[in-house]
Every structure is written in structure tokens, then in C-alpha cells.
Design a protein around this motif. Sequence first.
Motif, PDB file in Angstrom:
ATOM      1  N   MET A   1       1.578   5.936 -11.309  1.00 38.74           N
ATOM      2  CA  MET A   1       2.582   5.233 -10.355  1.00 38.74           C
ATOM      3  C   MET A   1       3.338   3.959 -10.552  1.00 38.74           C
ATOM      4  O   MET A   1       4.542   4.001 -10.437  1.00 38.74           O
TER       5      MET A   1
ATOM      6  N   ASP B   1      -1.916   9.189 -11.478  1.00 40.46           N
ATOM      7  CA  ASP B   1      -3.081   7.988 -11.466  1.00 40.46           C
ATOM      8  C   ASP B   1      -2.286   6.710 -11.210  1.00 40.46           C
ATOM      9  O   ASP B   1      -1.003   6.707 -11.076  1.00 40.46           O
ATOM     10  N   LEU B   2      -3.101   5.774 -11.159  1.00 40.47           N
ATOM     11  CA  LEU B   2      -2.392   4.207 -11.030  1.00 40.47           C
ATOM     12  C   LEU B   2      -1.312   3.775 -11.828  1.00 40.47           C
ATOM     13  O   LEU B   2      -0.415   3.297 -11.794  1.00 40.47           O
TER      14      LEU B   2
ATOM     15  N   VAL C   1       6.096   8.739  -4.349  1.00 39.60           N
ATOM     16  CA  VAL C   1       5.991   7.508  -4.931  1.00 39.60           C
ATOM     17  C   VAL C   1       7.342   6.848  -5.027  1.00 39.60           C
ATOM     18  O   VAL C   1       7.771   5.573  -4.514  1.00 39.60           O
TER      19      VAL C   1
ATOM     20  N   ASN D   1       0.682  -1.206   0.102  1.00 40.40           N
ATOM     21  CA  ASN D   1      -0.049  -0.037  -0.042  1.00 40.40           C
ATOM     22  C   ASN D   1       0.957   1.305   0.018  1.00 40.40           C
ATOM     23  O   ASN D   1       0.352   2.196  -0.182  1.00 40.40           O
ATOM     24  N   ASP D   2       2.038   1.168   0.231  1.00 40.05           N
ATOM     25  CA  ASP D   2       3.062   2.176   0.306  1.00 40.05           C
ATOM     26  C   ASP D   2       3.090   3.022  -0.763  1.00 40.05           C
ATOM     27  O   ASP D   2       3.092   4.279  -0.887  1.00 40.05           O
ATOM     28  N   PRO D   3       3.280   2.689  -2.097  1.00 42.59           N
ATOM     29  CA  PRO D   3       3.283   3.526  -3.327  1.00 42.59           C
ATOM     30  C   PRO D   3       1.870   4.140  -3.404  1.00 42.59           C
ATOM     31  O   PRO D   3       1.739   5.245  -3.859  1.00 42.59           O
ATOM     32  N   ILE D   4       0.814   3.644  -3.029  1.00 42.89           N
ATOM     33  CA  ILE D   4      -0.493   4.280  -3.167  1.00 42.89           C
ATOM     34  C   ILE D   4      -0.504   5.421  -2.293  1.00 42.89           C
ATOM     35  O   ILE D   4      -1.049   6.410  -2.769  1.00 42.89           O
ATOM     36  N   MET D   5       0.301   5.110  -1.002  1.00 40.61           N
ATOM     37  CA  MET D   5      -0.141   6.460  -0.317  1.00 40.61           C
ATOM     38  C   MET D   5       1.137   7.547  -0.828  1.00 40.61           C
ATOM     39  O   MET D   5       0.782   8.477  -0.857  1.00 40.61           O
TER      40      MET D   5
ATOM     41  N   VAL E   1       1.207   8.191  -4.054  1.00 40.88           N
ATOM     42  CA  VAL E   1       0.440   8.782  -5.119  1.00 40.88           C
ATOM     43  C   VAL E   1      -0.339   9.520  -4.385  1.00 40.88           C
ATOM     44  O   VAL E   1      -0.539  11.075  -4.860  1.00 40.88           O
ATOM     45  N   ILE E   2      -1.044   9.491  -3.323  1.00 42.66           N
ATOM     46  CA  ILE E   2      -1.860  10.438  -2.471  1.00 42.66           C
ATOM     47  C   ILE E   2      -1.161  11.650  -1.970  1.00 42.66           C
ATOM     48  O   ILE E   2      -1.559  12.786  -2.198  1.00 42.66           O
TER      49      ILE E   2
END
Length: 462
Positions: A228, A224-225, A368, A64-68, A70-71
Motif C-alpha cells: 500500500m 499488504d501494508l 488504493v 484510514n482510506d488507503p487501508i480500506m 487495500v481491503i
Amino acid sequence: MERSSNFRKNKFSFGMGTIGRDMVYTMVSMYLMVFITEVVGVSDQTLITITTIMMVARVFDAFNDPIMGVIIDNTRSRIGKYKPWIVIGLFMSAFVAMMLFTDMGLTGTSYIIYFTIFYILWDVAWTMNDISYWSMMPSLSYDQKEREEIGALSRIFANIGLFVVVASVIPVTNMLGEQFGSKKTGFLVYTGILVIIMIVFQMVTVFGVKEPPVIGGADESKTDLKGMLRALFQNDQLLVTAVAMALFMIGYVTTTSFGVYYFKYVFLNEEMYSVFAIVLGVSQILALLVFPWFSRRHSRKTLYGGAIILIVLGYLIFFFSPANMIFIGAAGILLFVGQAFIQLLMLVFLADTIEYGHLKLGKRNESVTFAIQPFINKMGAAVANGIVGYTLVISGINSLNDGELLSQRGLLIMKSAMMLLPLLLIVLSFFIYRKKYIIDEKTYGEIIEKLVIREEDKKEVE
């Protein structure tokens, strides 16, 4: 002069933020297992279950770290994209850390459920703070030597925090335990003190750091995803750094996580651990202080190679060392001087991949990119916790009663898990770096030149 003054202020304001952070992180990453096994006291079955939960939770959260990241990269606020998440993660981490160091009187399945909930929350909260904090670092300077200065000072403060905890946790929790009539309460009060220190020093960073403008004409559109995945997997130098860092961290965290157990069950003197920690803390901080001097005179590859030699010698001496503080201290100095150099080098390697990715992909993704660091730390800690937890059961340590000694078989199992396996992983990480990492000082300079030219060309078009 104005820029120089601002750089110095940023360097110290940013670096001081690590003191309390690393105190609390050290407490959770190194001594939560000690709290569970030595203070709460759990059965082998419960320990195996908790160890497995820690591994699975960390691996899941790591992805989940890369998603954080991106946020954070997509955050737009009056105080920037990093500071809001630093603050949110700070206060969540403070609360959850306190909850982890109490069992609420629960046992068995009830305690396992309680632990699982707050351990997952810890991972989420720490991710918010950790990614936003460290991804701010490369935005403070584009100069490699200045980045090394920021990184070195940050690691110095971080190691002050780390080794204050390592040196004080046993005597202070014992003292607090006697004062409050319970060792459990002693651990909780001690953790509360660390949490307060963390909040104070993180506020120095939040209010003291002022970010300079970005160069190179970066694409400021939201990530976006797909973006990322592009930032992570099309930056080949980021991937090389990630693999090398992961192998190193698994080895390093495995060794340090065994510390209390090693002195208690191998050297039969738990008090030696605090003395050992002080020696290591001083030597590691001195190593970080002299790093800029060595960096001005030697290439990064030379420094990395020299650090690996120190680590190999340190492990060999430690493995064969008797319960003598002279031999143990010498091994520790070699190990942790080498480790200090490598951790700092990997931090700046990671920072330099941002400009490499910026040039190659046309977009800066600091958060990211720096999400790789907590990803690696969590994966490393997950694997290390697994190695430690299962070793405690397999070697027979967890089932020992007061006064019982560890068998020779158990001793060999523990020493091999603590030293031989980590040594193999750390050496392997070095060979991967030497073979695949290409951003040396000359190459980085060429990258910056090309980014400046790109920015000038963009301005002419506009």
C-alpha cells in the motif's frame, strides 16, 4: 459491436449510481452544519466543540482510506471486489445519515457524544461505499476518451443530485416542517427521501455494471501494508494529483459550505439561495455535457487553464456583487462551469495514474489509488468545516438573534473566508499541476503500448 454495447451499458449503469449518492453526501457535507446551527440551535461553545470533532474525525478517518483501499483490492468474491463493499457501505450510510439528522431530544454534552458516535460511523460507512464505487471506474475502460465520457456522465448525474438538494433543501424542509409541526422532523423526513433515492440508483450500478478483463499482466497477489505504501508514495504522479486535488477541494468546499449563510446574512434573502442553486446546477450540467466536445479539440492543460480563468473572474465578480441576481448569477456560472471542468479533469488525472503506477510498479492498485479521492474529500471537508465553523463564531453569525444584522467587520471576515482564501488555494493547485503533472495524452498512449507489450511477453514466456 458487443464491446460498444457493453461500454454504453456500463457507462449509464455506473453513472446513474451517483444521483442518490451525491444527494445524501450533499445533505451531510453541506447541510449538517446548517441543521445543527439553524434548526437544533447550539451555543458557541458547543459549536466550537462539534466543529473540532468534525475536523479531527475526518482527518483520522481520511488516513484510514488507503487501508480500506487495500481491503477492497484484496477482496475476492463471485461478484468482484467492488460490489460487496458498495452494498455494505450503502446501507450503513443510509442508516447513519438518518441518525445524524435528528438530535433525539439531547442537549449539551449528551448531544455532543451522540453526534460524535454517528459522525464517526458516517465516515466509516461512506468510505466503504465511496472508495469501492469510484475505484470501479478506471476498470471499465483503458481509453482516455471513454474514461472522460464515463467521468463526464457520472459527474452530470452527481451534479443533478447535488443541485436538486441545493435548490430544494430550504423550501422543502420548511414545507415538511410546517406539515409535521417541527423543522427538525422536516429535515429528518427530507433526509429519508434522499436515502431511498440513493439505494434505488446504487442498485442500478450493482446489477447493471459488468467489468471487462484487465490488461497488462498485472500482479494479482494480495496487497499488504508495505505494498500500500509503495503504491501511494512511489507513484509520483499520484502524489502530484493528490496535492493539487486537495488544495482545490478545500477551496471549493469552503465556498459552497458558506452558501446558505451568505444569502441569509449578507444578502438578507434566504430564498435567493434556491434560485441561485438552480442557475448553477443548470450551468454546471451543461458544462459537463459540452466537455467531450472541448476535449476533442483542446488539450487537458488548455482546458484546465481556461477553467482557472473562469473561476478567478467568478470569484472577483461575486466578491464585489450587490444583492442583484444578475451579477450573482453571472459570477456563479463562471465559478461552477470552471469547477465542473476541473473536477472532471482531476477525476481522469487520478484514473490515469493507475496505468502509470501499473507500468512503474508492476501492480494495479485501483482501490488504493482511488482511496486518495475520499481521503482528499475528507481532508478538504475537514479543513472547510473548520474554516466555516470558526468563521461563524469569529464573525458573530452564530450569536446573532432573529432580526439582528451582521456587522461590517463580520461581513468582511465572512467574505474573505468564503472567497479570497479559496481563490488563493485553487490558483495554487493549478500551478502545482502545471509544474509537476506529466501524463498528457501522448504519454498515456505510450504507457498503454508498453503494458500491452508486457502482457504479450508474459504470454510468450508462459
